[in-house]
Design a protein around this motif. Structure first.
Motif, PDB file in Angstrom:
ATOM      1  N   UNK A   1      80.516 -65.973 -91.230  1.00 28.64           N
ATOM      2  CA  UNK A   1      81.235 -66.303 -91.596  1.00 28.64           C
ATOM      3  C   UNK A   1      82.398 -65.616 -90.833  1.00 28.64           C
ATOM      4  N   UNK A   2      83.056 -64.298 -90.255  1.00 30.42           N
ATOM      5  CA  UNK A   2      83.724 -64.843 -89.725  1.00 30.42           C
ATOM      6  C   UNK A   2      83.572 -65.153 -88.098  1.00 30.42           C
ATOM      7  N   UNK A   3      82.724 -65.640 -87.788  1.00 30.98           N
ATOM      8  CA  UNK A   3      82.701 -66.493 -86.352  1.00 30.98           C
ATOM      9  C   UNK A   3      83.298 -67.849 -86.898  1.00 30.98           C
ATOM     10  N   UNK A   4      83.263 -68.609 -88.154  1.00 32.11           N
ATOM     11  CA  UNK A   4      83.745 -69.422 -88.354  1.00 32.11           C
ATOM     12  C   UNK A   4      84.898 -69.767 -88.556  1.00 32.11           C
ATOM     13  N   UNK A   5      85.361 -68.413 -89.332  1.00 31.14           N
ATOM     14  CA  UNK A   5      86.805 -68.195 -89.988  1.00 31.14           C
ATOM     15  C   UNK A   5      87.325 -68.450 -88.826  1.00 31.14           C
ATOM     16  N   UNK A   6      87.169 -67.621 -87.778  1.00 29.46           N
ATOM     17  CA  UNK A   6      87.674 -67.370 -86.550  1.00 29.46           C
ATOM     18  C   UNK A   6      88.088 -68.576 -85.708  1.00 29.46           C
ATOM     19  N   UNK A   7      86.593 -69.959 -85.776  1.00 28.25           N
ATOM     20  CA  UNK A   7      86.933 -71.014 -85.423  1.00 28.25           C
ATOM     21  C   UNK A   7      88.225 -71.686 -86.295  1.00 28.25           C
ATOM     22  N   UNK A   8      87.649 -71.473 -87.182  1.00 29.57           N
ATOM     23  CA  UNK A   8      88.278 -72.194 -88.149  1.00 29.57           C
ATOM     24  C   UNK A   8      90.194 -72.051 -88.065  1.00 29.57           C
ATOM     25  N   UNK A   9      90.372 -71.071 -87.822  1.00 30.99           N
ATOM     26  CA  UNK A   9      91.910 -70.083 -87.683  1.00 30.99           C
ATOM     27  C   UNK A   9      92.516 -70.973 -86.320  1.00 30.99           C
ATOM     28  N   UNK A  10      94.098 -71.554 -87.292  1.00 29.21           N
ATOM     29  CA  UNK A  10      94.623 -72.318 -85.876  1.00 29.21           C
ATOM     30  C   UNK A  10      95.615 -71.669 -85.247  1.00 29.21           C
ATOM     31  N   UNK A  11      95.064 -71.235 -84.085  1.00 25.01           N
ATOM     32  CA  UNK A  11      96.109 -70.690 -82.905  1.00 25.01           C
ATOM     33  C   UNK A  11      97.785 -70.864 -82.413  1.00 25.01           C
ATOM     34  N   UNK A  12      97.753 -70.255 -82.857  1.00 27.35           N
ATOM     35  CA  UNK A  12      99.956 -69.818 -82.234  1.00 27.35           C
ATOM     36  C   UNK A  12      99.433 -69.790 -80.802  1.00 27.35           C
ATOM     37  N   UNK A  13      99.848 -70.437 -80.052  1.00 27.95           N
ATOM     38  CA  UNK A  13     101.561 -70.829 -79.116  1.00 27.95           C
ATOM     39  C   UNK A  13     102.064 -69.744 -79.009  1.00 27.95           C
ATOM     40  N   UNK A  14     101.695 -68.530 -77.810  1.00 26.76           N
ATOM     41  CA  UNK A  14     102.460 -67.728 -77.625  1.00 26.76           C
ATOM     42  C   UNK A  14     103.974 -68.016 -77.032  1.00 26.76           C
ATOM     43  N   UNK A  15     105.305 -67.717 -77.731  1.00 25.04           N
ATOM     44  CA  UNK A  15     106.672 -67.954 -77.585  1.00 25.04           C
ATOM     45  C   UNK A  15     106.879 -67.305 -76.396  1.00 25.04           C
ATOM     46  N   UNK A  16     107.705 -68.510 -75.989  1.00 23.26           N
ATOM     47  CA  UNK A  16     108.321 -68.124 -74.457  1.00 23.26           C
ATOM     48  C   UNK A  16     109.555 -68.321 -74.818  1.00 23.26           C
ATOM     49  N   UNK A  17     110.344 -66.771 -74.843  1.00 21.84           N
ATOM     50  CA  UNK A  17     111.560 -67.095 -75.337  1.00 21.84           C
ATOM     51  C   UNK A  17     112.977 -67.136 -74.461  1.00 21.84           C
ATOM     52  N   UNK A  18     112.740 -66.544 -72.817  1.00 18.62           N
ATOM     53  CA  UNK A  18     113.656 -66.188 -71.802  1.00 18.62           C
ATOM     54  C   UNK A  18     113.644 -67.652 -70.799  1.00 18.62           C
ATOM     55  N   UNK A  19     114.506 -68.105 -70.452  1.00 15.14           N
ATOM     56  CA  UNK A  19     114.766 -68.800 -69.259  1.00 15.14           C
ATOM     57  C   UNK A  19     113.701 -68.281 -68.513  1.00 15.14           C
ATOM     58  N   UNK A  20     113.282 -69.661 -67.646  1.00 12.88           N
ATOM     59  CA  UNK A  20     111.971 -69.674 -66.349  1.00 12.88           C
ATOM     60  C   UNK A  20     112.820 -69.689 -65.305  1.00 12.88           C
ATOM     61  N   UNK A  21     114.533 -69.447 -65.531  1.00 13.72           N
ATOM     62  CA  UNK A  21     114.686 -69.570 -63.880  1.00 13.72           C
ATOM     63  C   UNK A  21     116.402 -68.977 -64.135  1.00 13.72           C
ATOM     64  N   UNK A  22     117.107 -67.837 -63.016  1.00 11.79           N
ATOM     65  CA  UNK A  22     117.612 -67.220 -63.192  1.00 11.79           C
ATOM     66  C   UNK A  22     117.597 -67.091 -61.405  1.00 11.79           C
ATOM     67  N   UNK A  23     118.764 -66.787 -61.033  1.00  7.41           N
ATOM     68  CA  UNK A  23     119.220 -66.621 -59.761  1.00  7.41           C
ATOM     69  C   UNK A  23     120.454 -65.566 -59.581  1.00  7.41           C
ATOM     70  N   UNK A  24     120.909 -64.845 -58.501  1.00 10.57           N
ATOM     71  CA  UNK A  24     122.232 -64.270 -58.133  1.00 10.57           C
ATOM     72  C   UNK A  24     122.750 -64.119 -56.863  1.00 10.57           C
ATOM     73  N   UNK A  25     124.049 -64.103 -56.866  1.00 15.13           N
ATOM     74  CA  UNK A  25     124.633 -63.780 -55.226  1.00 15.13           C
ATOM     75  C   UNK A  25     124.347 -62.805 -54.969  1.00 15.13           C
ATOM     76  N   UNK A  26     124.262 -62.587 -53.490  1.00 18.08           N
ATOM     77  CA  UNK A  26     124.010 -61.440 -53.032  1.00 18.08           C
ATOM     78  C   UNK A  26     125.951 -61.090 -52.481  1.00 18.08           C
ATOM     79  N   UNK A  27     125.550 -59.424 -53.027  1.00 18.46           N
ATOM     80  CA  UNK A  27     126.504 -59.203 -52.509  1.00 18.46           C
ATOM     81  C   UNK A  27     127.344 -59.199 -50.583  1.00 18.46           C
ATOM     82  N   UNK A  28     128.462 -59.706 -51.189  1.00 21.32           N
ATOM     83  CA  UNK A  28     129.017 -60.669 -49.907  1.00 21.32           C
ATOM     84  C   UNK A  28     129.480 -59.066 -48.878  1.00 21.32           C
ATOM     85  N   UNK A  29     129.373 -59.415 -47.391  1.00 22.27           N
ATOM     86  CA  UNK A  29     129.086 -58.257 -46.124  1.00 22.27           C
ATOM     87  C   UNK A  29     131.336 -57.742 -46.747  1.00 22.27           C
ATOM     88  N   UNK A  30     132.204 -58.342 -46.939  1.00 24.14           N
ATOM     89  CA  UNK A  30     133.790 -58.181 -46.622  1.00 24.14           C
ATOM     90  C   UNK A  30     134.161 -58.861 -48.463  1.00 24.14           C
TER      91      UNK A  30
END
Length: 643
Positions: free
Chosen positions: A278-307
């Protein structure tokens, strides 16, 4: 209203919409948001009936007139104002009806066509079209210039003005701000706030969306979710929803783990087999919630200037412009400004005043026409061109660009290092060997950013860097600029970026450069006041021209008016002439009868009884002739007067 019910839409093998439903009310202003490639433009094509759903129903009011900014580049020798006027479909239809009526010399149709032109606002349409063009940055001497004489970005502005000219019930706008400067953007914002129809807009400009929209439609994972509120409200509500979803997901994972643990422990035991099953059936019936990605998938930074030289550069009596065959074309003169280490300068100014010209001169992309630019020792300039192709070669690949940059400008780097570096900007795998000419606008912009970052500049000159960037990449750019240790000079119509990055502003106007004493809100008010003054001047000019044309006598209009008057008079005279003909015919009959009776009297052959009858008849005929002759005279006089 617009109703989408269980819509499924596929583009090739990709599912753009999957059983999506939403209702949009008349008069709502809706922001359509979602990641690049989510299918926003495909949804527009569905609403415009260029695509058809694989399943589901799309209900729209059948009589609604729709306007959409055409994405194709117009090719015509028509004047700019005439091209924009052609967007007013009711006016064009009324003018076509007038031309047809005049060709047929149909008075009634001519009058109806004039009424239709009046109802369509035809008598001030040209002034309205020109006010739009001025608001979008065109100069007065460009209002009647041929469309083909403008560059690509300006032709797209003409397409925008043409769409705004249409009195539409539904307007679809896909990235309308891409080719606009800040002054044109502020004008468009004010215009759309007054627009009374239903508006659906795709944009990556958060302040534009906040100012215009009151509903946000989020397209994500082939589903449509409606949020009440502008983009900022949407972000807050979505963050809350995602937080709840994340909590639900974590809770569900605990439950799944508990069920799975029970199944693993007892599925082999006969006494617990039924419970485990019965628990196998319950597991199969359970709606799968997708994991949530809250952060942007793109970031970058300017490197420290030499002078960090201080000052970075100093301009003394600098003249900016272009060399032409006819001589020097000066755009900005007498620039006396210094750029210090760590400054964040936003460059403001109405379109065509010389912002890009100033930046190109500082970037050494074009020489100054006069004055002196003194650069600090160790100055390293990073330049982001408004047109990415100014610094990119369409037939080369991203890797080719980076190899050449590392060899010619430095710092040097091995090919694998350059590949790894490009991967930070989403150029992975075979993309590093793809021709730049085949990349999207956003991909080209990211490549230019990558090239800037590699050079480790201490002075960043950025001319409209956000034109092709989505909201995530704009956020990443804003964060990178705020963390940059060098100096930034920024030209942008993205007010969120200007607010977040710049702490002082220069105003390029009337051929000079001065500090702007105020913030962006002050600047927007100044732009709107300037636009109102220009529109007022155009309207006043139109009135003067109309009065001058009336006083001097416009021959063509006079001929039309005279022809219309003659036609109307002919219509009024027609029933009088018809009655006059009847009177003439009746008098002819009566004259013949009178002559016949008088002839019988002259023969003196009638009996006394017949003679008495004929005498009575002659009296009736004579009386009728007298009445009809009076009517004939009245009708003839009236016809002569009217003619």
């Amino acid at each position: 209203m617009i109703t989408l019910r269980d819509i499924t839409l596929r583009r090739g093998v990709k599912v753009v919409l999957d059983a999506a439903s939403v209702t949009l009310q008349p008069g709502e202003k809706i922001g359509l948001v979602g990641r690049n490639g989510a299918g926003k433009s495909s949804l527009f094509a569905l609403l415009a009936n260029r695509l058809h759903a694989d399943s589901g129903d799309v209900d729209m009011p059948p009589r609604w007139r729709m306007a959409e900014v055409a994405q194709n580049m117009p090719e015509t020798d028509d004047g700019a104002t005439d091209f924009v006027l052609q967007g007013d479909i009711p006016l064009m239809e009324a003018q076509a009806a007038l031309a047809k009526a005049e060709a047929a010399d149909d008075g009634h149709a001519i009058a109806e066509a004039h009424h239709a032109i009046s109802d369509a606002g035809g008598f001030d349409a040209r002034a309205r079209a020109q006010a739009m063009l001025l608001g979008l940055g065109f100069k007065i001497d460009q209002l009647d210039a041929p469309v083909n004489s403008f560059s690509g970005g300006w032709r797209m502005r003409l397409q925008l003005a043409r769409a705004l000219m249409c009195p539409a019930d539904l307007m679809l706008m896909d990235e309308p701000t891409n080719h606009l400067d800040l002054d044109a953007l502020v004008w468009l914002e004010a215009w759309l706030q007054r627009y009374e129809g239903t508006l659906i807009v795709i944009s990556h400009d958060r302040e534009f969306l906040d100012a215009i929209t009151r509903v946000t439609l989020h397209l994500d994972d082939a589903k449509l979710t409606r949020y009440g509120g502008n983009y900022t409200a949407f972000e807050e509500m979505r963050a809350e929803r995602m937080s709840l979803q994340q909590a639900s997901y974590a809770k569900q994972q605990e439950k799944i783990a508990h069920l799975q643990k029970f199944i693993d422990r007892f599925k082999a035991k006969a006494s617990k087999a039924k419970q485990a099953q019965s628990r196998v059936k319950a597991l199969a019936r359970m709606e799968k919630l997708a994991p949530v990605l809250t952060a942007s998938d793109f970031s970058f930074e300017f490197r420290e200037p030499q002078s960090l030289p201080n000052p970075m550069l100093a301009m003394q009596d600098v003249v900016c412009g272009y060399k032409t065959d006819a001589g020097d074309k000066i755009i900005v003169r007498d620039v006396n400004r210094s750029v210090l280490a760590g400054q964040r300068i936003g460059i403001l100014g109405a379109n065509g005043q010389g912002k890009s010209t100033l930046v190109k001169t500082v970037a050494r992309m074009q020489p100054s026409l006069g004055g002196t630019v003194t650069e600090g020792k160790g100055l390293a300039i990073g330049y982001f061109a408004q047109q990415e192709m100014d610094v990119l070669r369409p037939n080369d690949t991203p890797l080719n660009h980076m190899i050449r940059l590392a060899r010619d400008a430095g710092p040097p780097g091995r090919e694998q290092d350059l590949r790894n570096f490009l991967g930070q900007f989403r150029f992975e795998g075979d993309m590093v060997n793809q021709q730049v000419g085949t990349l999207s606008g956003g991909e080209k912009a990211r490549l230019v950013l990558a090239m800037l970052v590699w050079q480790r500049p201490n002075l960043l000159l950025m001319d409209e860097p956000t034109n092709h960037l989505d909201l995530d990449t704009r956020e990443a750019l804003s964060m990178a600029l705020n963390e940059f240790e060098g100096t930034v000079m920024l030209v942008s119509h993205d007010r969120a970026l200007l607010r977040e990055v710049c702490d002082e502003f220069w105003l390029v106007t009337q051929g000079g450069v001065t500090p702007f004493d105020g913030d962006l809100d002050d600047y927007q008010r100044w732009l709107l006041d300037t636009a109102k003054e220009q529109a007022k001047a155009v309207r006043e000019t139109a009135v003067v021209e109309k009065q001058a044309a009336a006083s001097s006598g416009n021959r063509k209009e006079d001929r039309k008016a005279a022809a219309l008057a003659r036609q109307q008079k002919a219509e009024e005279v027609k029933p009088l002439r018809k009655e006059l003909n009847k009177v003439d015919n009746r008098l002819g009959v009566l004259f013949a009868e009178r002559d016949q009776i008088e002839e019988l009297f002259a023969q003196n052959t009638l009996s006394p009884e017949a003679l008495a009858d004929k005498g009575k008849r002659l009296k009736v005929v004579t009386d009728e002739i007298e009445v009809l002759e009076g009517r004939w005279l009245e009708l003839s006089t009236k016809i002569d007067e009217m003619s």
